[in-house]
Design a protein around this motif. Structure first.
Motif, short mmCIF file in Angstrom:
data_model
loop_
_atom_site.label_atom_id
_atom_site.label_comp_id
_atom_site.label_asym_id
_atom_site.label_seq_id
_atom_site.Cartn_x
_atom_site.Cartn_y
_atom_site.Cartn_z
N UNK A 126 60.32 11.51 20.98
CA UNK A 126 61.38 10.55 21.31
C UNK A 126 62.42 10.42 20.20
N UNK A 127 62.28 11.26 19.14
CA UNK A 127 63.22 11.29 18.01
C UNK A 127 63.32 9.95 17.29
N UNK B 138 50.46 10.93 20.41
CA UNK B 138 50.93 12.25 19.97
C UNK B 138 52.11 12.15 19.01
N UNK B 139 51.96 11.34 17.97
CA UNK B 139 53.00 11.22 16.95
C UNK B 139 52.88 12.38 15.97
N UNK B 140 54.02 12.95 15.60
CA UNK B 140 54.01 14.20 14.84
C UNK B 140 53.83 14.00 13.33
N UNK B 141 54.56 13.06 12.74
CA UNK B 141 54.46 12.91 11.28
C UNK B 141 53.03 12.57 10.84
N UNK C 69 52.42 3.73 23.66
CA UNK C 69 53.58 3.92 22.79
C UNK C 69 54.28 5.23 23.09
N UNK C 70 53.51 6.28 23.34
CA UNK C 70 54.11 7.59 23.55
C UNK C 70 54.41 7.93 24.99
N UNK C 71 53.63 7.37 25.95
CA UNK C 71 53.74 7.82 27.33
C UNK C 71 53.96 6.69 28.34
N UNK C 72 53.98 5.45 27.88
CA UNK C 72 54.13 4.34 28.80
C UNK C 72 52.79 3.91 29.37
N UNK C 73 52.82 2.74 30.03
CA UNK C 73 51.57 2.18 30.55
C UNK C 73 51.04 2.98 31.74
N UNK D 117 64.61 19.99 30.12
CA UNK D 117 64.33 18.56 30.27
C UNK D 117 62.98 18.29 30.93
N UNK D 118 61.96 18.95 30.42
CA UNK D 118 60.61 18.73 30.94
C UNK D 118 59.63 18.86 29.79
N UNK D 119 58.66 17.97 29.75
CA UNK D 119 57.65 17.96 28.70
C UNK D 119 56.27 18.08 29.32
N UNK D 120 55.25 18.04 28.45
CA UNK D 120 53.89 18.13 28.96
C UNK D 120 53.56 17.02 29.94
N UNK D 121 54.06 15.80 29.70
CA UNK D 121 53.70 14.67 30.56
C UNK D 121 54.48 14.69 31.87
N UNK D 122 55.66 15.33 31.89
CA UNK D 122 56.43 15.38 33.14
C UNK D 122 56.28 16.71 33.85
#
Length: 823
Positions: A420-421, A436-439, A549-553, A601-606
């Protein structure tokens, strides 16, 4: 008299010599044995095929023996000249010059083998290969003996005496094995490219000509990179032997090939191809047809066909353009289903359509290596949770999702960012992994060490290409290539309590008389992960609150039962993954494009997650929900939600967390502090502050590296922090490098490629006139406006960094000096 005796002596000696040679010849003939008649090349009796069944006994495919069934003979005059030339350049460049055996090629191959160089074209001539494949018995063809070589050479000489060169070349091109049931060039053209042999171009001929020496090693449908390297090698050989000019070879080398097969009756074709390879490896390419094998596999055909339909439907959905977004451009996808307890493969869908040439449908997405994105993160955290190595973390540990610079083995430093930058500040290890936070993931791998992660993946059956030194900290974000089958099996190990799971494709093999030839007996694999660690990872991956936090409820990752799941998206948008499991099944999904075209415009979750969700619903239909068992040696306790330490009265929120026994927190929370504030000034209350003006507030004691993030996100800094910097004017603080950091140069990379990000920030309303940095007492950089950021070339040794900010009125405010070491 003497002359007469001399003549008699010579006649006796000649007679003994003749008899000796005759005896030696007889012994040689006896040793060599009777040779097959070359006139009977195709006169052998037909042998039965191999029947491949699903787990319920439904026929998937019957493999016809070589040179039987639908085999089509193509005259040499109808075979493209490029295919003939590619074959000669690769297999037998002196074919039209030698008598059937090429002594020059033999000597060259011996010399190259002695030097350890190998040989791009072996010493066996085309007549020798024909003799081996068509005249010798199956058990003799693979024998590595001098007798077999001699018999093969004699047969090659006899073949060359009886047949013309063009006849032998035609026989070879119509009988040689190219892999994937394809005997002969026509079958290979139909199998790999969905066209007739006469329609092949130079690039396609080069690829096919490279297959016979090792069809599995150079298989373009499962090992596209190896196949491409082999094709380039064949084109170079064609140039070397004068069949192509360098310009013609360059044009052919640049051509992008599309793979597909001509439709024929077969179910689960990618799976059947994998079964065929397994049978050939176990019984031999020819020998597996001698007994009329009946192979019962682990596949459930009904599920496999339903999952194929799910894959096609969801790819069509995400590819359909909408007013708010374009189509995803995802043409390929793959799904594999495993039983985590036995390793049995229940479904194996390698592409939406095996026979669709426009998507290279024959390429098996279950087995081609692709970048997994964040799907490797659970194994990074598993190493950090391992009680046998510290542990470094618990699920409650506080991690910081803040801008941070890392120096990976690849060289130049980089700053990972989230999907999400945005940066999310203080998070628990549970939330960092589930969302799935990168840092935090890169920071954890820096503590764990890349070699340990590579070792764990290897022990779980995940093979990454190239030497270990190739990989750095980006590995946990997908900086490597893995197969969907292998990674799904690694997740199955998490579902099975940390034991390695080896995929099983075959349940039993019987001969035509019903006698068992082989039978799978699933046994628990070796314990790779501590079962308590596997439980912690599973509990995090099944936690819908932690992933909010990363993918919504509400997302496709949520089922109506406990399910652990992780997504992955490669940094270049070429690969989408979702792999997850319940106690019953493990499902791995990949979508992307075989030709490496990026998705839109597509990720693993979509992208992959809706497919995973639908497959999971199919598999669990009618099954009661089950949760994962809790192993011995873990306990649940209350912690302060943010710090992960023991709660105090000042901690505003607590939560329950699992711990491996012995790793529970023993320190009280120190992140929340109570401050006495003078409400008139907003600063710290002093001895002279009237009691009625004193207010107690609980505030977070932010560490210096989080001050900038806290201010940007509306969190107040404690008064003591606000007052730092000289009379409230502001303060200069380091973002990077951290004080006391140790950096190691990568010996495999040039020094100029290894740099460190130096960054500062200003905490005050008035912007400084300038910010200066000195390194080891020498001026290095000056900025007149933010951002205050630049790259510094790593130099071995200990270094002192000092920085100052000069305000408009001339006041100079220093930042704390820091020391780092470069080794």
């Amino acid at each position: 008299m003497g002359a007469h005796q001399e003549r008699r002596r010579r006649r006796r000696a000649l007679l003994f010599l003749v008899l000796g040679f005759a005896g030696i010849g007889g012994l040689l003939r006896l040793w060599i044995g009777p040779l097959p008649d070359p006139e009977g090349l195709f006169g052998r009796a037909p042998v039965p095929g191999v029947r491949i069944l699903d787990r319920q006994g439904r026929l998937l495919y019957e493999i016809a023996p070589p040179h039987q069934g639908g085999h089509t003979w193509v005259p040499l005059s109808r075979i493209p000249r490029a295919c003939v030339q590619a074959t000669l350049a690769t297999e037998d460049a002196r074919f039209y010059e030698h008598p059937g055996v090429d002594p020059i090629a033999i000597l060259r191959a011996l010399w190259m083998n002695l030097r350890g160089e190998g040989s791009p074209s072996g010493a066996s001539t085309i007549p020798q290969q024909i003799a081996r494949a068509l005249l010798l018995e199956p058990d003799e063809r693979t024998a590595r003996t001098l007798r077999r070589k001699v018999r093969e050479a004699l047969l090659a000489l006899e073949l060359s005496r009886r047949y013309g060169k063009d006849e032998l070349l035609e026989i070879y091109l119509n009988t040689v094995f190219y892999g994937h049931f394809a005997y002969g060039l026509e079958a290979a053209a139909r199998t790999y490219f969905g066209k007739h042999a006469g329609e092949l171009d130079t690039a396609e001929c080069a690829l096919l000509a490279g297959l016979p020496q090792a069809p599995s090693r150079y298989d373009p449908l499962t090992r596209p990179e190896a196949a491409e390297e082999r094709r380039q090698q064949v084109l170079r050989l064609m140039v070397r032997h004068g069949f192509l000019s360098p310009e013609e070879a360059a044009i052919a080398a640049a051509e992008r090939l599309r793979f597909a097969s001509v439709p024929f009756p077969i179910h689960a074709p990618h799976f059947v191809m994998a079964i065929r390879e397994a049978l050939a490896a176990q019984f031999g390419e020819e020998a597996m047809f001698q007994e009329g094998l009946v192979v019962t596999t682990t596949l459930d055909l009904a599920w496999n066909e339903a999952i194929t339909g799910i894959l096609r439907h969801h790819l069509a959905e995400i590819n359909r353009p909408r007013p708010d977004r374009p189509g995803a451009g995802a043409r390929n996808g793959a799904v594999v289903v495993l039983d985590p307890q036995t390793g049995e493969v229940l479904a194996w869908v390698g592409s939406p359509d095996y026979f669709d040439a426009t998507i290279s449908g024959a390429v098996d997405g279950v087995r081609i290596p692709r970048q997994p994105g964040s799907a490797l993160k659970p194994f990074t955290y598993a190493m950090a949770f391992d009680p046998h190595s510290g542990p470094l973390l618990t699920p409650a540990s506080l991690l910081w999702d803040l801008p941070q610079t890392f120096i990976p083995a690849e060289g130049e430093g980089y700053q990972p960012i989230n999907y999400d930058r945005r940066y999310h500040g203080p998070v628990s290890a549970r939330v960092a992994l589930a969302s799935s936070l990168n840092v935090p993931a890169v920071a954890v791998l820096e503590q764990v060490g890349v070699p340990r992660l590579l070792d764990l993946l290897d022990r779980l059956g995940v093979q990454l290409p190239g030497p270990p030194t190739r990989y750095g900290l980006s590995l946990t974000l997908g900086g490597g290539e893995v197969r969907l089958l292998d990674l799904t099996a690694a997740y199955a190990a998490l579902a099975s309590g940390g034991r390695r799971v080896t995929p099983i494709l075959i349940r039993e093999i019987r001969d035509r008389h019903g006698r068992w030839r082989a039978r799978a007996e699933p046994t628990p694999g070796p314990q790779v992960l501590d079962p308590r660690v596997a439980f912690l990872i599973t509990d995090i991956l099944k936690d819908p609150d932690a992933r909010t936090l990363g993918f919504g409820a509400w997302s496709p990752l949520r089922l109506d039962r406990p399910a652990a799941v992780k997504t992955g998206t490669s940094s270049d948008w070429r690969d989408n993954w979702t792999i997850g499991y319940t106690p019953d099944w493990v499902v791995g999904v990949w979508i992307g494009n075989v030709d490496q075209t990026p998705l839109r415009e597509v990720s693993g979750v979509t992208g992959a997650a809706p497919i995973w969700h639908a497959v999971m619903e199919l598999l669990h239909r009618g099954r009661p929900a089950r949760d994962f068992p809790v192993p011995e040696g873990v306990r649940r306790m209350t912690v302060c939600a943010l710090s992960g330490k023991l709660p105090t009265p000042d901690c505003p929120q607590t939560r329950e967390e699992w711990f491996i026994e012995g790793t529970e927190p023993k320190e009280a929370d120190d992140l929340y502090r109570r401050w006495r504030i003078d409400r008139r000034t907003g600063g710290l209350a002093g001895p002279d502050t009237p009691p009625e003006a004193v207010e107690e507030r609980v505030m977070i004691m932010w560490p210096p590296r989080a001050w900038k993030w806290a201010q940007e996100n509306g969190f107040p800094l404690p008064p003591r922090v606000e007052q730092e910097g000289g009379k409230g004017a502001g303060g200069l603080r380091w973002v990077s490098p951290p004080a006391g950091a140790i950096y190691r140069q990568a010996p495999s990379l040039p020094p100029e490629a290894q740099r460190l990000l130096v960054e500062l920030y200003w905490t005050g309303e008035r912007i400084p006139r300038s910010v200066r940095v000195e390194i080891d007492g020498q001026p290095w950089m000056e900025w007149t406006s933010p951002p205050y950021r630049a790259w510094w070339l790593l130099i071995p040794g200990t270094h002192i960094f000092q920085a100052t900010a000069e305000l408009e009125e001339g006041e100079v405010i220093p930042a704390p000096s820091l020391r780092i070491e470069v080794r």
